[in-house]
Design an enzyme around this catalytic site. Structure first.
Site, short mmCIF file in Angstrom:
data_model
loop_
_atom_site.label_atom_id
_atom_site.label_comp_id
_atom_site.label_asym_id
_atom_site.label_seq_id
_atom_site.Cartn_x
_atom_site.Cartn_y
_atom_site.Cartn_z
N LYS A 107 -44.90 21.71 -10.53
CA LYS A 107 -44.37 22.20 -11.82
C LYS A 107 -44.11 23.69 -11.78
O LYS A 107 -43.13 24.17 -12.34
CB LYS A 107 -45.39 21.93 -12.94
CG LYS A 107 -45.34 20.53 -13.48
CD LYS A 107 -46.21 20.42 -14.72
CE LYS A 107 -47.62 20.81 -14.43
NZ LYS A 107 -48.66 19.84 -14.52
N GLU A 119 -50.63 42.32 -1.87
CA GLU A 119 -49.99 40.99 -1.89
C GLU A 119 -49.54 40.55 -3.28
O GLU A 119 -48.67 39.71 -3.41
CB GLU A 119 -50.93 39.94 -1.27
CG GLU A 119 -52.17 39.57 -2.08
CD GLU A 119 -53.38 40.47 -1.83
OE1 GLU A 119 -53.18 41.60 -1.35
OE2 GLU A 119 -54.51 40.04 -2.12
N HIS A 150 -54.78 45.28 -3.74
CA HIS A 150 -54.18 44.03 -3.25
C HIS A 150 -52.66 44.16 -3.23
O HIS A 150 -52.00 43.80 -4.21
CB HIS A 150 -54.57 42.87 -4.16
CG HIS A 150 -56.01 42.50 -4.10
ND1 HIS A 150 -56.49 41.48 -3.31
CD2 HIS A 150 -57.08 43.03 -4.72
CE1 HIS A 150 -57.80 41.38 -3.46
NE2 HIS A 150 -58.19 42.32 -4.31
N ASP A 181 -53.97 13.06 -19.76
CA ASP A 181 -55.32 13.64 -19.61
C ASP A 181 -55.87 13.97 -20.99
O ASP A 181 -55.14 14.47 -21.85
CB ASP A 181 -55.29 14.97 -18.83
CG ASP A 181 -54.88 14.79 -17.39
OD1 ASP A 181 -54.81 13.63 -16.94
OD2 ASP A 181 -54.63 15.82 -16.72
N GLY A 223 -62.45 39.08 -0.34
CA GLY A 223 -63.48 38.06 -0.52
C GLY A 223 -64.69 38.62 -1.23
O GLY A 223 -64.77 39.81 -1.53
N THR A 242 -42.67 6.44 -13.38
CA THR A 242 -41.94 7.40 -14.22
C THR A 242 -41.76 6.84 -15.62
O THR A 242 -42.00 7.52 -16.63
CB THR A 242 -40.57 7.73 -13.58
OG1 THR A 242 -40.81 8.37 -12.35
CG2 THR A 242 -39.72 8.61 -14.48
N ASP A 285 -50.08 30.17 -10.08
CA ASP A 285 -48.67 29.94 -10.41
C ASP A 285 -48.00 31.22 -10.92
O ASP A 285 -46.79 31.39 -10.75
CB ASP A 285 -48.54 28.84 -11.47
CG ASP A 285 -48.42 27.45 -10.82
OD1 ASP A 285 -48.02 27.39 -9.64
OD2 ASP A 285 -48.73 26.46 -11.49
N GLU A 311 -73.23 45.28 -1.79
CA GLU A 311 -72.99 43.89 -2.19
C GLU A 311 -73.71 42.94 -1.23
O GLU A 311 -74.19 41.88 -1.64
CB GLU A 311 -71.48 43.59 -2.19
CG GLU A 311 -71.13 42.15 -2.56
CD GLU A 311 -69.64 41.85 -2.54
OE1 GLU A 311 -68.85 42.70 -2.10
OE2 GLU A 311 -69.28 40.73 -2.97
N CYS A 344 -58.85 44.87 0.56
CA CYS A 344 -60.01 44.88 -0.33
C CYS A 344 -61.31 44.71 0.47
O CYS A 344 -61.70 45.65 1.14
CB CYS A 344 -59.83 43.85 -1.44
SG CYS A 344 -60.77 44.31 -2.91
N GLU A 367 -57.89 16.36 -21.76
CA GLU A 367 -57.99 17.79 -22.07
C GLU A 367 -56.67 18.47 -22.40
O GLU A 367 -56.67 19.54 -22.99
CB GLU A 367 -58.74 18.55 -20.98
CG GLU A 367 -58.23 18.36 -19.58
CD GLU A 367 -59.04 17.33 -18.81
OE1 GLU A 367 -59.28 16.22 -19.35
OE2 GLU A 367 -59.41 17.62 -17.66
#
Ligand code: GLN
Length: 533
Positions: free
Chosen positions: A19, A512, A510, A150, A357, A194, A73, A408, A384, A152
């Site tokens: 989609k 990207e 970032h 669905d 990460g 469909t 998306d 960390e 990062c 939800e």
């Protein structure tokens, strides 16, 4: 244009039919005709945003300029359209409920019983129409996550029904994406799933205007007619969507199927001349006709699910096309890398990217990989956490601070070369509390970064809590790792480089998130260029 047109994209039969790519492709075609288009994603889960989700759940978390943590998306939307999205472009059930509950606690409902209909559905409608009301867009495309039927996503579907009723059929339309499976034993494509999925949509009061049918084989005229007849749509509004070798082919395939024309006609949008897709076509032709080939390694923690690194992979594709070079990615699981096997694991790599990460797992492997590329003059881009690992590696193996770490990973480290930002220390809540979104960065004269970007002040997007510890900066620079990008407000180190190395760049941000088809990101373009030398 006076009023905004609304296009809703729903999915049926199965999830993962694409989609997001269909929405982005349609938006691209409309944009190519001079329309101003934005795309919004409604996600049915109860997390307020995907920022708290493990990448294994839904893949990468995409960050917008305004610091929203969003569904991946939105990355496709930006890469296809080259236009920034924002918090308003990604709404979840969690956010809708949070808004409604806040209003209820505030007394805004004046003693009424607060219910899914109308209060939740009204809040959904408000969030859809709000984008239209900015006056910035001729068309708002809203993609409804999940599959029709669905439990939800029901309130979303009801909101769509109401908006269509309110604004009228020439101002809103519904595109339903379905699957037409091929049964090998019968040697046939099957339309029943469909038909059934359109029936469920009808049960909620929505007659789809356009059907986009995902299929592995050509539908042909007869099957299209059959689907049209049984699903009550025009025959020209049954659009075939074949599997594509690259997602960047889909806009051209949708143009071939005249999806844009069908949509414009139904919405009474005038066809303004021919769509201008010149840049897109140039990109596609470079992508498909590479003159050279190179291999890079991507070292990461979540490599079992490639979607965890979606934007990095797409940035590499953009940069490869810009260099007319096919880039092969070797996926290296950070945990697997040791001092013993690093040379053999990276033997084919002409360059190495160490990925972002969170948490301790895989850290030592990332550091091993960085030691290897630093000592062997192999091009390196650390993003990062990848940059933070480069800083730790340099401390341990060049500055001789054997126990150096990020707080960390080791709160008691003797040398916290990466540590928590002052403003992060008191924060306990998890959602939306990192250093998020776009910040300025000033590049140092004579640096590789400045040469690559070609401008002194850049804007890049962030998503992290930890930061280079400036107490160690002098030692680093004396030993040959330079801070070449600095945040002008907080003096935070955003880029490190080793000038004596062939190509060694670590970035706290970032890059990207900013690469798109029209403007591939200069860092990735230069990195691939260097790997390809
Ligand atoms: N875990 C690191 C931090 O919070 C890096 C985050 C990232 O790579 N996006 O600073």
């Amino acid at each position: 244009m006076s009023s905004t047109k609304y296009i809703f994209v729903t999915g049926g039969v199965a999830s993962s039919l694409g989609k997001g790519i269909i929405s982005a492709s349609l938006a691209k075609l409309l944009q190519a005709r001079g329309l101003k288009v934005t795309i919004q994603k409604l996600d049915p889960y109860i997390n307020v945003d995907p920022g708290t989700l493990n990448p294994y759940e839904h893949g990468e978390c995409y960050v917008t300029e305004d610091g929203a943590e969003t569904d991946l998306d939105l990355g496709h939307y930006e890469r296809f359209l080259g236009v920034p999205t924002s918090q308003a472009n990604n709404i979840t059930t969690g956010r809708i409920y949070q808004n409604v509950i806040n209003k209820e606690r505030h007394g805004d409902y004046l003693g009424k019983t607060v219910q899914v209909v109308p209060h939740i559905t009204d809040e959904i409608k408000y969030n859809i129409k709000q984008l239209g009301k900015t006056g910035r867009y001729d068309v708002v495309i809203t993609e409804i996550g999940g599959t029709v039927g669905d439990i939800e996503s029901l309130p979303f579907i009801e909101a769509v029904r109401q908006i269509r009723y309110e604004v009228g059929s020439t101002n809103a339309l519904c595109i339903h994406l379905t699957l037409v499976p091929y049964l090998a034993a019968a040697g046939e494509l099957k339309t029943k799933p469909t038909q059934n999925s359109v029936k469920s949509l009808l049960a909620y009061g929505i007659q789809p205007d356009v059907l986009v049918c995902r299929t592995e084989h050509e539908l042909g005229k007869d099957l299209k007619k059959k689907i049209a007849l049984f699903c009550n749509v025009d025959a020209n509004a049954v659009i075939e969507s074949m599997d594509a070798s690259t997602i960047y082919d889909v806009p051209m395939m949708m143009q071939e199927e005249k999806l844009d024309i069908v949509v414009m006609d139904k919405l009474h949008l005038p066809h303004k001349g021919k769509p201008n897709l010149d840049k897109w076509k140039t990109f596609l032709s470079r992508l498909k006709n590479p003159k050279t080939e190179t291999t890079i390694a991507l070292v990461g923690k979540y490599i079992e699910l490639k979607d965890s690194y979606k934007s990095i992979v797409e940035s590499i594709i953009h940069a490869g096309a810009a260099n007319e070079c096919r880039v092969k990615i070797e996926w290296i699981k950070a945990e697997d890398v040791t001092a013993k096997n690093v040379a053999s694991l990276l033997k084919n790599a002409k360059g190495v990217i160490v990925a972002p990460g969170f948490g301790e797992r895989g850290i030592e492997g990332k550091i091993e990989a960085i030691k290897y590329v630093r000592e062997n003059d192999i091009p390196f881009l650390g993003i990062c956490l990848g940059m933070q690992c480069a800083v730790i590696e340099f401390a341990r193996n060049v500055l001789g601070l054997k126990r150096a770490n990020s707080t960390e990973m080791d709160i008691n480290t003797t040398d916290p070369v990466i540590s928590l930002l002052e403003q992060q220390r008191a924060i306990v809540k998890k959602g939306g509390t990192m250093r998020l979104g776009q910040y300025a960065c000033k590049l140092k004269k004579g640096s590789l970064a400045l040469k690559i970007y070609g401008e002194e002040r850049i804007l890049e997007r962030h998503r992290h809590r930890f930061e280079f510890n400036n107490e160690y900066l002098k030692d680093y620079e004396k030993a040959g790792m330079m801070a070449t990008g600095i945040n002008p407000d907080g003096k935070l180190v955003e880029i490190v480089e080793i000038p004596a190395h062939r190509w060694f760049v670590g970035v706290q941000f970032h890059p990207e998130y900013r690469s798109n088809v029209d403007r591939p990101h200069p860092l990735f373009v230069d990195f691939i260029k260097e790997c390809n030398k």
